[in-house]
Design a protein around this motif. Structure first.
Motif, PDB file in Angstrom:
ATOM      1  N   VAL A 168     -10.536  26.134  77.471  1.00 23.98           N
ATOM      2  CA  VAL A 168     -11.560  25.150  77.832  1.00 23.98           C
ATOM      3  C   VAL A 168     -11.073  24.381  79.068  1.00 23.98           C
ATOM      4  CG1 VAL A 168     -12.880  23.135  77.062  1.00 23.98           C
ATOM      5  CG2 VAL A 168     -12.256  24.945  75.421  1.00 23.98           C
ATOM      6  N   ALA A 169     -11.975  24.156  80.020  1.00 26.70           N
ATOM      7  CA  ALA A 169     -11.614  23.442  81.249  1.00 26.70           C
ATOM      8  C   ALA A 169     -10.978  22.098  80.911  1.00 26.70           C
ATOM      9  CB  ALA A 169     -12.849  23.243  82.126  1.00 26.70           C
ATOM     10  N   SER A 170      -9.914  21.749  81.616  1.00 23.15           N
ATOM     11  CA  SER A 170      -9.129  20.560  81.294  1.00 23.15           C
ATOM     12  C   SER A 170      -9.967  19.282  81.283  1.00 23.15           C
ATOM     13  CB  SER A 170      -7.970  20.417  82.293  1.00 23.15           C
ATOM     14  OG  SER A 170      -8.462  20.366  83.625  1.00 23.15           O
ATOM     15  N   LYS A 171     -10.966  19.161  82.177  1.00 21.79           N
ATOM     16  CA  LYS A 171     -11.785  17.947  82.240  1.00 21.79           C
ATOM     17  C   LYS A 171     -12.692  17.818  81.024  1.00 21.79           C
ATOM     18  CE  LYS A 171     -11.897  17.609  87.302  1.00 21.79           C
ATOM     19  NZ  LYS A 171     -12.757  17.561  88.507  1.00 21.79           N
ATOM     20  N   GLN A 172     -13.037  18.933  80.424  1.00 24.83           N
ATOM     21  CA  GLN A 172     -13.967  18.931  79.286  1.00 24.83           C
ATOM     22  C   GLN A 172     -13.242  19.062  77.946  1.00 24.83           C
ATOM     23  OE1 GLN A 172     -16.572  22.202  80.089  1.00 24.83           O
ATOM     24  NE2 GLN A 172     -17.389  21.319  81.976  1.00 24.83           N
ATOM     25  N   ARG A 173     -11.922  19.263  77.994  1.00 29.26           N
ATOM     26  CA  ARG A 173     -11.173  19.610  76.796  1.00 29.26           C
ATOM     27  C   ARG A 173     -11.228  18.502  75.735  1.00 29.26           C
ATOM     28  NH1 ARG A 173      -5.755  21.779  78.708  1.00 29.26           N
ATOM     29  NH2 ARG A 173      -7.099  23.465  79.452  1.00 29.26           N
ATOM     30  N   LYS A 174     -11.055  17.256  76.135  1.00 32.13           N
ATOM     31  CA  LYS A 174     -11.021  16.151  75.182  1.00 32.13           C
ATOM     32  C   LYS A 174     -12.361  15.974  74.485  1.00 32.13           C
ATOM     33  CE  LYS A 174      -8.554  12.844  73.340  1.00 32.13           C
ATOM     34  NZ  LYS A 174      -8.039  11.733  74.134  1.00 32.13           N
ATOM     35  N   SER A 175     -13.439  15.990  75.257  1.00 27.90           N
ATOM     36  CA  SER A 175     -14.767  15.819  74.658  1.00 27.90           C
ATOM     37  C   SER A 175     -15.122  17.003  73.763  1.00 27.90           C
ATOM     38  CB  SER A 175     -15.828  15.651  75.748  1.00 27.90           C
ATOM     39  OG  SER A 175     -15.867  16.792  76.589  1.00 27.90           O
ATOM     40  N   TYR A 176     -14.693  18.227  74.175  1.00 29.51           N
ATOM     41  CA  TYR A 176     -14.938  19.411  73.354  1.00 29.51           C
ATOM     42  C   TYR A 176     -14.188  19.298  72.031  1.00 29.51           C
ATOM     43  CZ  TYR A 176     -15.230  24.308  71.924  1.00 29.51           C
ATOM     44  OH  TYR A 176     -15.477  25.461  71.222  1.00 29.51           O
TER      45      TYR A 176
ATOM     46  N   LEU B 177     -13.233  16.547  70.451  1.00 28.26           N
ATOM     47  CA  LEU B 177     -13.849  15.531  69.585  1.00 28.26           C
ATOM     48  C   LEU B 177     -15.084  16.076  68.896  1.00 28.26           C
ATOM     49  CD1 LEU B 177     -13.476  12.379  71.898  1.00 28.26           C
ATOM     50  CD2 LEU B 177     -12.188  12.901  69.812  1.00 28.26           C
ATOM     51  N   ASP B 178     -15.875  16.840  69.642  1.00 30.93           N
ATOM     52  CA  ASP B 178     -17.072  17.445  69.051  1.00 30.93           C
ATOM     53  C   ASP B 178     -16.695  18.471  67.991  1.00 30.93           C
ATOM     54  OD1 ASP B 178     -20.027  18.005  69.105  1.00 30.93           O
ATOM     55  OD2 ASP B 178     -19.257  19.995  69.660  1.00 30.93           O
ATOM     56  N   LEU B 179     -15.666  19.257  68.263  1.00 31.61           N
ATOM     57  CA  LEU B 179     -15.203  20.264  67.307  1.00 31.61           C
ATOM     58  C   LEU B 179     -14.673  19.607  66.038  1.00 31.61           C
ATOM     59  CD1 LEU B 179     -14.478  23.188  66.554  1.00 31.61           C
ATOM     60  CD2 LEU B 179     -12.323  22.896  67.809  1.00 31.61           C
ATOM     61  N   ILE B 180     -13.940  18.511  66.181  1.00 32.09           N
ATOM     62  CA  ILE B 180     -13.414  17.785  65.022  1.00 32.09           C
ATOM     63  C   ILE B 180     -14.554  17.269  64.150  1.00 32.09           C
ATOM     64  CG2 ILE B 180     -12.225  15.655  64.341  1.00 32.09           C
ATOM     65  CD1 ILE B 180     -10.319  16.140  66.708  1.00 32.09           C
ATOM     66  N   GLN B 181     -15.593  16.763  64.783  1.00 33.83           N
ATOM     67  CA  GLN B 181     -16.735  16.243  64.030  1.00 33.83           C
ATOM     68  C   GLN B 181     -17.434  17.361  63.261  1.00 33.83           C
ATOM     69  OE1 GLN B 181     -19.507  14.049  66.401  1.00 33.83           O
ATOM     70  NE2 GLN B 181     -20.908  13.666  64.706  1.00 33.83           N
ATOM     71  N   ARG B 182     -17.624  18.505  63.912  1.00 42.77           N
ATOM     72  CA  ARG B 182     -18.303  19.623  63.252  1.00 42.77           C
ATOM     73  C   ARG B 182     -17.471  20.174  62.092  1.00 42.77           C
ATOM     74  NH1 ARG B 182     -18.456  23.736  66.592  1.00 42.77           N
ATOM     75  NH2 ARG B 182     -17.612  22.798  68.508  1.00 42.77           N
ATOM     76  N   LEU B 183     -16.160  20.300  62.298  1.00 42.27           N
ATOM     77  CA  LEU B 183     -15.291  20.796  61.233  1.00 42.27           C
ATOM     78  C   LEU B 183     -15.244  19.839  60.049  1.00 42.27           C
ATOM     79  CD1 LEU B 183     -12.244  22.174  63.296  1.00 42.27           C
ATOM     80  CD2 LEU B 183     -13.813  23.522  61.897  1.00 42.27           C
ATOM     81  N   THR B 184     -15.198  18.540  60.350  1.00 36.95           N
ATOM     82  CA  THR B 184     -15.170  17.535  59.284  1.00 36.95           C
ATOM     83  C   THR B 184     -16.421  17.610  58.429  1.00 36.95           C
ATOM     84  OG1 THR B 184     -13.816  16.054  60.651  1.00 36.95           O
ATOM     85  CG2 THR B 184     -14.997  15.067  58.801  1.00 36.95           C
ATOM     86  N   THR B 185     -17.564  17.778  59.072  1.00 36.28           N
ATOM     87  CA  THR B 185     -18.842  17.882  58.352  1.00 36.28           C
ATOM     88  C   THR B 185     -18.854  19.118  57.453  1.00 36.28           C
ATOM     89  OG1 THR B 185     -20.005  16.765  60.157  1.00 36.28           O
ATOM     90  CG2 THR B 185     -21.339  18.047  58.611  1.00 36.28           C
ATOM     91  N   LYS B 186     -18.393  20.247  57.985  1.00 41.95           N
ATOM     92  CA  LYS B 186     -18.388  21.496  57.214  1.00 41.95           C
ATOM     93  C   LYS B 186     -17.424  21.415  56.026  1.00 41.95           C
ATOM     94  CE  LYS B 186     -18.408  25.433  59.375  1.00 41.95           C
ATOM     95  NZ  LYS B 186     -18.032  26.522  60.309  1.00 41.95           N
TER      96      LYS B 186
END
Length: 391
Positions: A54-62, A64-73
């Motif tokens: 994942v591009a370094s500039k987008q890595r942090k936001s990606y 955080l979004d992944l953590i939220q989706r995994l937590t929900t699942k």
């Protein structure tokens, strides 16, 4: 959930247990990490999702979004390990036996199976159940893998002293048993498919182990009259190099400094590269004949069984042995290949371990070694180096 596909008996909190995903960063890797319960091990296991692509500039936001989706699942009961398993992989081995026994009964009652077949299958399943449920316990059918099949066959052959033929019959039944579940989609592959039978030629051997006094007579006579044939006998007796392999043996195969003989796949019967321990007595004999001075691409046994440039037929050894047999007057049951049987037997009598004998003889299993009473590491075996037999 049906009985045959039961998961381990754990409470829901354990089965759905997890640790919340977190963002991790190391010198070489960026990833999201979380833990989930693995029903096969009954423990929490770590899962990592790398984000380096994942591009370094987008890595942090990606992340955080992944953590939220995994937590929900995870909170909703999703489990990555359970998802990876097909329900059939979790079939209880006890249920598998019950299903096959019911199949056997039905096929017999309908006249498809003869009584002898029905009784044989019934007997095999009883012995398999005893081993799986009592001797070497397993729970799930997926645990009945190739290694477990080999341990079962070795138990029957080595511990219970079943005959080679009976051991082969059990192997044949394992193939039938697993094929039944493959046809029904319960198994993906047959774990017994690569296991070899004990060869038929070994079930009824017509040759016999050569007695000590005959071996001494052979060594004494050849030592005075045919030194190169004595070397061939040594290599078969001490190193278990087969006649076909002796014909292809070149001086480059002798690694005297490492006390080994290298057999490449083109020379070997089993088409595998192998290293054989060179017994000290044989090594000293080779040096005494000055055989470490020949060109590396020459054959050790060529025409007239002398070193040369041409490969010969294995029958040359048999012809020379027949002349020796006539000269010394020993039984025709003592064949040239009997030297290998005799060497293995004397090693066993000298308390050399079965594993060392198996590796030197390049047998596929300990069961094959035991009928006579592959080594990838280029290292000599001290037990085999020091053995002095009757030859």
């Amino acid at each position: 959930m049906s009985k045959k596909f039961q998961l381990p008996r754990v409470n829901n909190a354990s089965l759905l247990g997890y640790r919340l995903p977190v963002y991790r960063r190391t010198k070489d890797c960026v990833y999201v990490e979380y833990y989930a319960y693995n029903p096969l091990t009954e423990k929490l296991h770590r899962k990592r999702i790398k984000l380096n692509n994942v591009a370094s500039k987008q890595r942090k936001s990606y992340a955080l979004d992944l953590i939220q989706r995994l937590t929900t699942k995870l909170a909703a009961g999703w489990n990555p390990f359970v998802e990876q398993l097909r329900s059939s992989d979790m079939m209880l081995v006890s249920a598998a036996f019950e299903e096959f026994k019911a199949y056997n009964e039905r096929m017999f009652s309908e006249g498809t199976f003869r009584k002898q077949t029905y009784q044989s299958y019934k007997s095999y399943v009883v012995k398999l159940e005893e081993y799986c449920m009592t001797i070497n316990k397993i729970t799930y059918l997926y645990q009945f893998d190739t290694r477990y099949c080999n341990s079962l066959l070795d138990y029957l052959f080595l511990d219970l002293k079943y005959s080679p033929r009976t051991r082969n019959n059990y192997l044949a039944f394992l193939n039938i048993f697993f094929s039944y579940f493959i046809e029904r989609g319960t198994l993906k592959e047959n774990p017994a498919r690569t296991i070899k039978k004990i060869p038929a030629r070994m079930l009824h051997k017509q040759r016999e182990v050569i007695p000590h006094d005959v071996l001494k007579d052979i060594a004494e006579y050849l030592g005075e009259n045919d030194k190169m044939f004595l070397l061939a006998c040594y290599l078969l007796y001490y190193c278990f190099i087969r006649p076909q392999e002796l014909c292809r043996l070149q001086f480059r195969n002798l690694q005297l400094s490492n006390h080994i003989i290298y057999i490449n796949g083109e020379q070997a019967k089993n088409r595998k590269d192998e290293y054989i321990t060179l017994n000290s007595k044989v090594e000293a004999y080779i040096r005494s004949l000055g055989l470490d001075k020949y060109p590396s691409d020459w054959y050790i046994f060529s025409r007239r069984l002398k070193p040369g440039m041409y490969e010969i037929s294995p029958s040359r050894f048999g012809e020379r042995w027949a002349k020796l047999q006539t000269t010394l007057g020993f039984s025709d049951k003592y064949q040239f290949y009997s030297l290998k049987d005799s060497g293995i037997t004397e090693l066993a009598d000298s308390n050399v371990t079965n594993i060392s004998i198996r590796d030197q003889a390049r047998h596929s299993s300990l069961a094959i070694t035991d009928v006579y009473t592959r080594h990838s590491s280029a290292k000599a075996n001290d037990e085999l180096r020091g053995f002095v037999g009757s030859l």
